[in-house]
Design an enzyme around this catalytic site. Sequence first.
Site, PDB file in Angstrom:
ATOM      1  CG  HIS A   1       5.425  -0.998  -4.932  1.00  0.00           C
ATOM      2  ND1 HIS A   1       5.475  -0.712  -6.282  1.00  0.00           N
ATOM      3  CD2 HIS A   1       4.123  -1.297  -4.667  1.00  0.00           C
ATOM      4  CE1 HIS A   1       4.264  -0.833  -6.806  1.00  0.00           C
ATOM      5  NE2 HIS A   1       3.427  -1.182  -5.837  1.00  0.00           N
TER       6      HIS A   1
ATOM      7  CB  SER B   1      -2.024  -6.990   7.032  1.00  0.00           C
ATOM      8  OG  SER B   1      -1.504  -7.567   8.206  1.00  0.00           O
TER       9      SER B   1
ATOM     10  CG  ASP C   1      -0.527   4.509  -0.809  1.00  0.00           C
ATOM     11  OD1 ASP C   1       0.610   4.947  -1.057  1.00  0.00           O
ATOM     12  OD2 ASP C   1      -1.499   4.656  -1.583  1.00  0.00           O
TER      13      ASP C   1
END
Length: 293
Positions: free
Chosen positions: A144, A247, A88
């Site tokens: 992921h 980050s 995201d």
Amino acid sequence: MNFVTTLTYLLPHRMLSSLARHVAYCQHPLIKQWLIDTVIAKFDVNLSEAAEPDAHAYPSFNAFFTRSLKTGIRLPDPNPDTLLMPADGRISQLGPIREGRIFQAKGQSFTATELLGDTAAAAAFTNGLFATVYLSPRDYHRVHMPCTGQLLKTVHVPGRLFSVGPDAVRQIPRLFARNERLACHFDTAFGPMVLVMVGALLVSGVETVWGGVEIPAYGDRITHKDYQGRNIAIERFAEMARFNYGSTVIVLLPPNVFTLAPHLTAESPVTLGQALAHRLSLNHSTQAPTQEK
């Protein structure tokens, strides 16, 4: 360069990040809850998507920040020839790696060799593609796999810990090639792929699913870890790593294999599992996407 960005050059990055690490793991109920409530209010964190929606149930700020999502709240693009968005966040930049250089912002770029700390590894991505995804404090902080991959090696490159927020990206030259980072190299069905986990001011660590905490508190030299022969395979859409504070993750792809999803541009909000790139057909000619100038 604005005052805040100038100030980041003068701040004691290591000391502040070390302090952040200790505070993030603090389980004192008043301290951890104040931190959690402050971040929720300031960044409009949506806990309804979290596996644990009760802000008071987290034992520490770090547990809150690295929270998992409810099952099914993010789903992978069903097309197996689609490369998935790894996190995201928001696209910082994306596009072709032209003559070995990666675009950062107007007037700013750095080389793949600088980013990876490895000339030979960088050569595989000459004229390939990159995507830089910024994870803000409000986002889900696990990264992921865009596709199934076999872990080959990791390279920890020590460096500074500048902020990686939008202002810093625009104003600090070669930011992502200067900040501390962990480059994770994978072999995939379409060739090599690298996911670079970039540290930042107040980031108290990067953890991988295979090695736990991967960025040492005071690393001062490039560290290579060889995983060939260990048979560490991570499936498409499976968790690969997590940031213990917000980050940036940078994806590097080889040339002539993928085309970036056409709707993606700098500053596009993105969600884990959506299409990042589509695999080219064998008779498809590669066309470089347009970048901001």
